[in-house]
Design a protein around this motif. Structure first.
Motif, PDB file in Angstrom:
ATOM      1  N   TRP A   1       0.835  -1.201   0.000  1.00  0.00           N
ATOM      2  CA  TRP A   1       0.000   0.000   0.000  1.00  0.00           C
ATOM      3  C   TRP A   1       0.870   1.253   0.000  1.00  0.00           C
ATOM      4  O   TRP A   1       0.640   2.186  -0.772  1.00  0.00           O
ATOM      5  CB  TRP A   1      -0.909   0.021   1.231  1.00  0.00           C
ATOM      6  N   LEU A   2       1.864   1.276   0.889  1.00  0.00           N
ATOM      7  CA  LEU A   2       2.719   2.459   0.997  1.00  0.00           C
ATOM      8  C   LEU A   2       3.464   2.716  -0.305  1.00  0.00           C
ATOM      9  O   LEU A   2       3.662   3.872  -0.703  1.00  0.00           O
ATOM     10  CB  LEU A   2       3.713   2.284   2.148  1.00  0.00           C
ATOM     11  N   ASP A   3       3.885   1.654  -0.973  1.00  0.00           N
ATOM     12  CA  ASP A   3       4.588   1.811  -2.245  1.00  0.00           C
ATOM     13  C   ASP A   3       3.661   2.421  -3.296  1.00  0.00           C
ATOM     14  O   ASP A   3       4.066   3.312  -4.052  1.00  0.00           O
ATOM     15  CB  ASP A   3       5.109   0.451  -2.713  1.00  0.00           C
ATOM     16  N   ALA A   4       2.419   1.949  -3.322  1.00  0.00           N
ATOM     17  CA  ALA A   4       1.452   2.509  -4.270  1.00  0.00           C
ATOM     18  C   ALA A   4       1.155   3.969  -3.938  1.00  0.00           C
ATOM     19  O   ALA A   4       1.076   4.822  -4.834  1.00  0.00           O
ATOM     20  CB  ALA A   4       0.169   1.682  -4.252  1.00  0.00           C
ATOM     21  N   TRP A   5       0.999   4.275  -2.657  1.00  0.00           N
ATOM     22  CA  TRP A   5       0.710   5.651  -2.254  1.00  0.00           C
ATOM     23  C   TRP A   5       1.870   6.580  -2.600  1.00  0.00           C
ATOM     24  O   TRP A   5       1.657   7.713  -3.031  1.00  0.00           O
ATOM     25  CB  TRP A   5       0.429   5.708  -0.756  1.00  0.00           C
ATOM     26  N   ALA A   6       3.098   6.104  -2.394  1.00  0.00           N
ATOM     27  CA  ALA A   6       4.264   6.931  -2.710  1.00  0.00           C
ATOM     28  C   ALA A   6       4.319   7.262  -4.197  1.00  0.00           C
ATOM     29  O   ALA A   6       4.839   8.316  -4.588  1.00  0.00           O
ATOM     30  CB  ALA A   6       5.541   6.214  -2.281  1.00  0.00           C
ATOM     31  N   ASN A   7       3.772   6.379  -5.029  1.00  0.00           N
ATOM     32  CA  ASN A   7       3.753   6.602  -6.475  1.00  0.00           C
ATOM     33  C   ASN A   7       2.503   7.340  -6.939  1.00  0.00           C
ATOM     34  O   ASN A   7       2.238   7.418  -8.146  1.00  0.00           O
ATOM     35  CB  ASN A   7       3.864   5.261  -7.210  1.00  0.00           C
TER      36      ASN A   7
ATOM     37  N   LEU B   1      15.286   8.682   2.882  1.00  0.00           N
ATOM     38  CA  LEU B   1      14.099   8.208   2.182  1.00  0.00           C
ATOM     39  C   LEU B   1      14.165   6.709   1.921  1.00  0.00           C
ATOM     40  O   LEU B   1      13.148   6.016   1.952  1.00  0.00           O
ATOM     41  CB  LEU B   1      13.956   8.965   0.861  1.00  0.00           C
ATOM     42  N   ASN B   2      15.360   6.205   1.680  1.00  0.00           N
ATOM     43  CA  ASN B   2      15.526   4.783   1.380  1.00  0.00           C
ATOM     44  C   ASN B   2      15.683   3.919   2.626  1.00  0.00           C
ATOM     45  O   ASN B   2      15.987   2.731   2.513  1.00  0.00           O
ATOM     46  CB  ASN B   2      16.744   4.577   0.474  1.00  0.00           C
ATOM     47  N   SER B   3      15.508   4.516   3.802  1.00  0.00           N
ATOM     48  CA  SER B   3      15.687   3.751   5.036  1.00  0.00           C
ATOM     49  C   SER B   3      14.366   3.328   5.664  1.00  0.00           C
ATOM     50  O   SER B   3      14.350   2.878   6.805  1.00  0.00           O
ATOM     51  CB  SER B   3      16.495   4.561   6.059  1.00  0.00           C
ATOM     52  N   SER B   4      13.271   3.466   4.924  1.00  0.00           N
ATOM     53  CA  SER B   4      12.014   2.939   5.453  1.00  0.00           C
ATOM     54  C   SER B   4      12.109   1.423   5.522  1.00  0.00           C
ATOM     55  O   SER B   4      12.837   0.790   4.748  1.00  0.00           O
ATOM     56  CB  SER B   4      10.833   3.352   4.572  1.00  0.00           C
ATOM     57  N   ARG B   5      11.379   0.839   6.442  1.00  0.00           N
ATOM     58  CA  ARG B   5      11.495  -0.598   6.668  1.00  0.00           C
ATOM     59  C   ARG B   5      11.167  -1.402   5.411  1.00  0.00           C
ATOM     60  O   ARG B   5      11.810  -2.408   5.111  1.00  0.00           O
ATOM     61  CB  ARG B   5      10.575  -1.007   7.813  1.00  0.00           C
ATOM     62  N   ALA B   6      10.168  -0.963   4.669  1.00  0.00           N
ATOM     63  CA  ALA B   6       9.766  -1.704   3.474  1.00  0.00           C
ATOM     64  C   ALA B   6      10.874  -1.709   2.428  1.00  0.00           C
ATOM     65  O   ALA B   6      11.163  -2.740   1.810  1.00  0.00           O
ATOM     66  CB  ALA B   6       8.494  -1.096   2.896  1.00  0.00           C
ATOM     67  N   GLN B   7      11.525  -0.556   2.223  1.00  0.00           N
ATOM     68  CA  GLN B   7      12.579  -0.488   1.214  1.00  0.00           C
ATOM     69  C   GLN B   7      13.832  -1.222   1.665  1.00  0.00           C
ATOM     70  O   GLN B   7      14.486  -1.899   0.868  1.00  0.00           O
ATOM     71  CB  GLN B   7      12.887   0.972   0.889  1.00  0.00           C
TER      72      GLN B   7
ATOM     73  N   VAL C   1      11.029  13.883   4.918  1.00  0.00           N
ATOM     74  CA  VAL C   1      12.248  13.114   5.182  1.00  0.00           C
ATOM     75  C   VAL C   1      13.287  13.390   4.100  1.00  0.00           C
ATOM     76  O   VAL C   1      14.479  13.569   4.387  1.00  0.00           O
ATOM     77  CB  VAL C   1      11.931  11.605   5.258  1.00  0.00           C
ATOM     78  N   ALA C   2      12.851  13.441   2.841  1.00  0.00           N
ATOM     79  CA  ALA C   2      13.779  13.719   1.745  1.00  0.00           C
ATOM     80  C   ALA C   2      14.399  15.108   1.881  1.00  0.00           C
ATOM     81  O   ALA C   2      15.582  15.307   1.580  1.00  0.00           O
ATOM     82  CB  ALA C   2      13.057  13.588   0.410  1.00  0.00           C
ATOM     83  N   ALA C   3      13.599  16.075   2.355  1.00  0.00           N
ATOM     84  CA  ALA C   3      14.102  17.441   2.497  1.00  0.00           C
ATOM     85  C   ALA C   3      15.109  17.561   3.631  1.00  0.00           C
ATOM     86  O   ALA C   3      16.043  18.374   3.559  1.00  0.00           O
ATOM     87  CB  ALA C   3      12.934  18.401   2.726  1.00  0.00           C
ATOM     88  N   THR C   4      14.940  16.769   4.683  1.00  0.00           N
ATOM     89  CA  THR C   4      15.817  16.887   5.854  1.00  0.00           C
ATOM     90  C   THR C   4      16.983  15.903   5.841  1.00  0.00           C
ATOM     91  O   THR C   4      18.049  16.198   6.374  1.00  0.00           O
ATOM     92  CB  THR C   4      15.009  16.681   7.145  1.00  0.00           C
ATOM     93  N   GLN C   5      16.795  14.728   5.214  1.00  0.00           N
ATOM     94  CA  GLN C   5      17.842  13.702   5.261  1.00  0.00           C
ATOM     95  C   GLN C   5      18.222  13.158   3.893  1.00  0.00           C
ATOM     96  O   GLN C   5      19.043  12.246   3.802  1.00  0.00           O
ATOM     97  CB  GLN C   5      17.396  12.552   6.171  1.00  0.00           C
TER      98      GLN C   5
END
Length: 387
Positions: free
Chosen positions: A170-176, A218-224, A209-213
């Motif tokens: 779900w999160l992957d679809a929402w991110a897209n 951004l690539n450190s979410s558990r799913a990724q 997260v992308a703006a601050t880190q």
């Protein structure tokens, strides 16, 4: 005997081994016996994943029992932890080992629940006035001391933390940019209007997260991280465990594990010995005795069908559905066993008993330990229901 011989590690067969039993005491006895017969090196810690500290203490007491009573005589050098904590450690150690980059996975993720709370608390006031967040605004409209903001931030952090474990698709679809829910059949169903704030908020969190880190955060979410981990473990086939990972992992007293965790354990079994003790109330295959069984038709399953049970049970209300269910299946199991059923179905996707059954049989041990609850001394109704 040379001193270095005493410190040499014992050989362990890697693999994903699943033991079923209808009595938790039997599983405990097998786990203790397995550790007794296959001791680790003197300087190695035994790693055990449990559901709670109470279960961990119960297992420690069994290990500390006198050998004459089935114990090991001592319970020491044990790392007893919860699955989520171990999993993040495994992600870090495997990805660091494969990529040769000490910063491949951070010690903590900006998407961890504890960190999401404060990020959400900062972002919630900025969402006011956006129509998509009207359901949240209604809750926050009278909040002089910011108490509601903090309560909502906690609940939302917990929600997104659960999504990362159970609904990463779900999160992957929402991110897209797709405001959909993905069903067990793989169908994409549009979200209702009053729920569209969830994907919108997830995209705002990712942007923050992308703006601050940057991309690293951004690539450190558990799913990724999980997907990177699965690809990295393909390189571990036939190798020793990466530094910092245990050669053996025992999972005990956990009633259910999410698919993400099972995938990680199965991937680690390429180089580690995984012993998963499953408390299963029924010795027969029962993944299709409740409604919508067409979703649960496994390509393979370990347990045999109950004698006399037809191949197809009509439990959807057509034909003789109710009669068939009560004649061939335990209605209490059908009514209360949804979580256990889904867990066992997921296990069947990774479990191949033929790979390790002989190993247990050579030591006069069983991988399916089902004993009747009723006997000559027990004729109560409960024991008959349990059977």
């Amino acid at each position: 005997m040379p001193a270095n011989a005493l410190l040499s590690p014992t050989s362990l067969t890697p693999g994903f081994m699943v033991v079923h039993a209808n009595r938790l005491e039997d599983l405990r006895g097998l786990a203790v016996e397995w550790m007794r017969r296959h001791p680790l090196g003197p300087l190695e810690n035994e790693t055990i994943l449990v559901q709670s500290n109470g279960i961990g203490q119960w297992l420690k007491l069994a290990l500390a029992e006198d050998p004459g009573n089935g114990g090991a005589g001592i319970a020491a050098a044990l790392d007893v932890m919860l699955p989520a904590r171990f999993l993040w450690q495994a992600y870090r150690r495997v990805l660091t080992h494969v990529s040769h980059d000490a910063d491949a996975v951070p010690e903590t993720s900006p998407f961890d629940k504890s960190r999401l709370v404060w990020r959400l608390l900062r972002l919630l006031p900025t969402l006011a006035g956006q129509p998509v967040f009207e359901p949240l605004a209604q809750f926050l409209e009278t909040d002089r001391d910011q108490r509601k903001h903090y309560q909502l931030a906690e609940r939302l952090a917990d929600l997104f933390d659960q999504y990362q474990v159970y609904r990463a698709d779900w999160l992957d679809a929402w991110a897209n940019g797709h405001d959909v829910l993905i069903t067990a059949r793989g169908e994409h169903r549009p979200l209702e209007e009053h729920q569209r704030w969830q994907p919108a908020l997830w995209r705002i969190l990712r942007d923050d997260v992308a703006a601050t880190q940057g991309d690293a955060g951004l690539n450190s979410s558990r799913a990724q991280v999980h997907q990177r981990f699965l690809k990295a473990t393909e390189q571990l086939e036939g190798q020793d465990c990466p530094p910092g990972l245990p050669r053996r992992l025992i999972i005990f007293g956990i009633s259910s594990l999410p698919q993400q965790t099972l995938e990680a354990l199965a991937a680690l079994s390429r180089c580690c010995q995984i012993v998963l003790c499953v408390h299963n109330p029924c010795q027969f295959y029962w993944a299709d005795i409740i409604e919508h069984k067409d979703l649960l038709r496994a390509q393979r399953y370990r347990q045999r069908r109950k004698t006399g049970m037809p191949e197809a049970l009509d439990v959807l209300g057509t034909g003789d559905a109710d009669d068939a269910l009560h004649l061939h299946a335990q209605p209490l199991l059908a009514a209360w066993g949804k979580q256990g059923r889904d867990y066992l179905r997921l296990l069947d996707e990774h479990d191949d008993a033929g790979n390790y059954q002989t190993l247990f049989e050579q030591q006069a041990l069983r991988i399916d330990m089902f004993e009747p609850f009723s006997g000559e001394e027990r004729h109560c109704l409960l024991s008959q229901l349990q059977d």
